[in-house]
Design a protein around this motif. Sequence first.
Motif, PDB file in Angstrom:
ATOM      1  N   GLN A 146      36.729  47.495  35.337  1.00  0.00           N
ATOM      2  CA  GLN A 146      36.050  48.349  36.299  1.00  0.00           C
ATOM      3  C   GLN A 146      36.650  49.749  36.284  1.00  0.00           C
ATOM      4  OE1 GLN A 146      35.109  46.752  40.205  1.00  0.00           O
ATOM      5  NE2 GLN A 146      35.574  44.670  39.519  1.00  0.00           N
ATOM      6  N   ASP A 147      35.766  50.727  36.338  1.00  0.00           N
ATOM      7  CA  ASP A 147      36.194  52.115  36.460  1.00  0.00           C
ATOM      8  C   ASP A 147      36.400  52.403  37.943  1.00  0.00           C
ATOM      9  OD1 ASP A 147      36.565  54.857  36.444  1.00  0.00           O
ATOM     10  OD2 ASP A 147      34.418  55.288  36.211  1.00  0.00           O
ATOM     11  N   PRO A 148      37.629  52.541  38.400  1.00  0.00           N
ATOM     12  CA  PRO A 148      37.873  52.726  39.840  1.00  0.00           C
ATOM     13  C   PRO A 148      37.301  54.023  40.387  1.00  0.00           C
ATOM     14  CG  PRO A 148      39.910  53.011  38.582  1.00  0.00           C
ATOM     15  CD  PRO A 148      38.880  52.502  37.626  1.00  0.00           C
ATOM     16  N   THR A 149      37.015  54.989  39.528  1.00  0.00           N
ATOM     17  CA  THR A 149      36.471  56.266  40.001  1.00  0.00           C
ATOM     18  C   THR A 149      34.962  56.218  40.182  1.00  0.00           C
ATOM     19  OG1 THR A 149      36.058  57.212  37.802  1.00  0.00           O
ATOM     20  CG2 THR A 149      38.290  57.426  38.690  1.00  0.00           C
ATOM     21  N   GLY A 150      34.304  55.215  39.609  1.00  0.00           N
ATOM     22  CA  GLY A 150      32.853  55.134  39.704  1.00  0.00           C
ATOM     23  C   GLY A 150      32.128  56.121  38.813  1.00  0.00           C
ATOM     24  N   THR A 151      32.848  56.732  37.890  1.00  0.00           N
ATOM     25  CA  THR A 151      32.240  57.725  37.001  1.00  0.00           C
ATOM     26  C   THR A 151      31.377  57.068  35.926  1.00  0.00           C
ATOM     27  OG1 THR A 151      34.160  59.164  37.328  1.00  0.00           O
ATOM     28  CG2 THR A 151      32.738  59.654  35.443  1.00  0.00           C
ATOM     29  N   PHE A 152      31.799  55.876  35.491  1.00  0.00           N
ATOM     30  CA  PHE A 152      31.113  55.202  34.395  1.00  0.00           C
ATOM     31  C   PHE A 152      30.589  53.836  34.840  1.00  0.00           C
ATOM     32  CE2 PHE A 152      34.592  57.751  32.496  1.00  0.00           C
ATOM     33  CZ  PHE A 152      33.814  58.674  31.799  1.00  0.00           C
ATOM     34  N   THR A 153      29.591  53.356  34.134  1.00  0.00           N
ATOM     35  CA  THR A 153      29.060  52.023  34.397  1.00  0.00           C
ATOM     36  C   THR A 153      30.101  50.960  34.041  1.00  0.00           C
ATOM     37  OG1 THR A 153      26.724  52.567  34.170  1.00  0.00           O
ATOM     38  CG2 THR A 153      27.353  50.335  33.584  1.00  0.00           C
ATOM     39  N   SER A 154      30.222  49.946  34.887  1.00  0.00           N
ATOM     40  CA  SER A 154      31.152  48.844  34.666  1.00  0.00           C
ATOM     41  C   SER A 154      30.392  47.530  34.617  1.00  0.00           C
ATOM     42  CB  SER A 154      32.194  48.786  35.796  1.00  0.00           C
ATOM     43  OG  SER A 154      32.946  49.983  35.878  1.00  0.00           O
ATOM     44  N   VAL A 155      30.693  46.710  33.608  1.00  0.00           N
ATOM     45  CA  VAL A 155      30.081  45.392  33.452  1.00  0.00           C
ATOM     46  C   VAL A 155      31.207  44.366  33.512  1.00  0.00           C
ATOM     47  CG1 VAL A 155      28.658  43.910  31.993  1.00  0.00           C
ATOM     48  CG2 VAL A 155      28.296  46.397  31.964  1.00  0.00           C
ATOM     49  N   PHE A 156      31.131  43.437  34.458  1.00  0.00           N
ATOM     50  CA  PHE A 156      32.259  42.523  34.673  1.00  0.00           C
ATOM     51  C   PHE A 156      31.769  41.190  35.226  1.00  0.00           C
ATOM     52  CE2 PHE A 156      31.666  45.517  38.154  1.00  0.00           C
ATOM     53  CZ  PHE A 156      31.487  44.679  39.248  1.00  0.00           C
ATOM     54  N   PRO A 157      32.619  40.139  35.172  1.00  0.00           N
ATOM     55  CA  PRO A 157      32.209  38.835  35.705  1.00  0.00           C
ATOM     56  C   PRO A 157      32.110  38.872  37.224  1.00  0.00           C
ATOM     57  CG  PRO A 157      34.152  38.655  34.275  1.00  0.00           C
ATOM     58  CD  PRO A 157      33.957  40.100  34.575  1.00  0.00           C
ATOM     59  N   ASP A 158      31.187  38.096  37.774  1.00  0.00           N
ATOM     60  CA  ASP A 158      31.053  37.993  39.231  1.00  0.00           C
ATOM     61  C   ASP A 158      32.095  36.978  39.712  1.00  0.00           C
ATOM     62  OD1 ASP A 158      30.353  37.731  41.873  1.00  0.00           O
ATOM     63  OD2 ASP A 158      28.202  37.881  41.483  1.00  0.00           O
ATOM     64  N   GLU A 159      33.295  37.452  39.956  1.00  0.00           N
ATOM     65  CA  GLU A 159      34.404  36.579  40.328  1.00  0.00           C
ATOM     66  C   GLU A 159      34.180  35.925  41.691  1.00  0.00           C
ATOM     67  OE1 GLU A 159      36.356  36.162  37.955  1.00  0.00           O
ATOM     68  OE2 GLU A 159      36.785  38.033  36.893  1.00  0.00           O
ATOM     69  N   VAL A 160      33.628  36.687  42.630  1.00  0.00           N
ATOM     70  CA  VAL A 160      33.404  36.152  43.978  1.00  0.00           C
ATOM     71  C   VAL A 160      32.419  34.991  43.927  1.00  0.00           C
ATOM     72  CG1 VAL A 160      32.563  36.670  46.300  1.00  0.00           C
ATOM     73  CG2 VAL A 160      33.942  38.358  45.071  1.00  0.00           C
ATOM     74  N   ALA A 161      31.323  35.170  43.203  1.00  0.00           N
ATOM     75  CA  ALA A 161      30.340  34.096  43.074  1.00  0.00           C
ATOM     76  C   ALA A 161      30.953  32.889  42.378  1.00  0.00           C
ATOM     77  CB  ALA A 161      29.119  34.591  42.301  1.00  0.00           C
ATOM     78  N   GLY A 162      31.846  33.117  41.420  1.00  0.00           N
ATOM     79  CA  GLY A 162      32.519  32.016  40.742  1.00  0.00           C
ATOM     80  C   GLY A 162      33.401  31.219  41.687  1.00  0.00           C
ATOM     81  N   GLY A 163      34.149  31.924  42.544  1.00  0.00           N
ATOM     82  CA  GLY A 163      34.992  31.248  43.528  1.00  0.00           C
ATOM     83  C   GLY A 163      34.169  30.442  44.514  1.00  0.00           C
ATOM     84  N   ARG A 164      33.041  30.992  44.924  1.00  0.00           N
ATOM     85  CA  ARG A 164      32.149  30.275  45.839  1.00  0.00           C
ATOM     86  C   ARG A 164      31.605  29.012  45.173  1.00  0.00           C
ATOM     87  NH1 ARG A 164      30.355  33.331  50.240  1.00  0.00           N
ATOM     88  NH2 ARG A 164      28.578  31.925  50.458  1.00  0.00           N
ATOM     89  N   ALA A 165      31.221  29.134  43.910  1.00  0.00           N
ATOM     90  CA  ALA A 165      30.674  27.981  43.198  1.00  0.00           C
ATOM     91  C   ALA A 165      31.721  26.884  43.032  1.00  0.00           C
ATOM     92  CB  ALA A 165      30.139  28.418  41.841  1.00  0.00           C
TER      93      ALA A 165
END
Length: 335
Positions: A146-165
Amino acid sequence: MNDVAAAAGVSQATVSMVLNQSQAGRVSAETSKRVLEAAKELGFRTNVHAKVLREGRSRMIGFVGDEVATTPFAGEMILGAQQEAWRRGYVLLTVDTAGDGKLERAAVSMMQSYQVAGMIFAAMYHRPLEAPQGLGGMPTVFVNAQDPTGTFTSVFPDEVAGGRAAARVLLDAGHRDMAMINIAPEGSSLPAASGRLQGFVDALAEAGVALSPERLRYGAGGYEDGLLHGTDLLSAQDRPTAIFCGNDRTALGAYHAAQALGLSVPDDVSIVGFDNQGLLMPMFSPRLTTFQLPLAEMGRLAVARVLDGDKEPTRLAVECSLQLRDSVAPVKVLR
């Protein structure tokens, strides 16, 4: 091109349109086929350097990774990106920096000199990344990061949804007394750790189940953490009926902790992991229920975002897929 035009009986302009795939509506299918056959017979190859000079960019995409190429399961990102790039007529120019900032800067500079169509920055494990200086307006996407500045597009796993599942798998099996061994110290901002924990705790709370502090353990994502915390949790008289491990290495340690205590998975304790690491899966008996990271899909999405040109930076959380196997049993079997 003159030779191809002569062999096909067409003009050089027609050959140019066909070979550059810009003939739609202007050249018949029969003529296009004749041109392509002539080019193949003559061994024609497009002058890539001339195209770069004319179009201002190459048919290459820069892919800079941090230990991605040397990690078998993370290397799936490169495969996914490569497949999508090839499908669109591009190739990847890949450099693995092994965490060397100087090499990363040199790689970016080299790729800019090749006038790549865009840049992809990838991490071995999901975490924030800092973009190098000097990218300018070049299309850039972060993948598994993840780009913490929000300048660029970030593609990453949905960790929260994984924990819920993960919580739902155990809840559906009737478990209410559960533990979790996380993969980073308490308070860590590592998205893989904080997201999986958040999703797990939230899903339990919605079901009216609280995760008590003594049931939540923190490690560093290693086998030793699963062994240490698994032994402590399972040696208690009121041991939990199930453990969610933040990754598969931790789960393997928990398996061995249970076995050392004379307990059976899943008859005495159900265990769920995360990552679905291919190299580890043969080591689990019974087979581990875990989650597949969407690595190849993230690679494909990153290439698509580079080439399609996002107008605004976006954050794309990609779903992890449940691999339901043999390490979870209904709680009635346990008690």
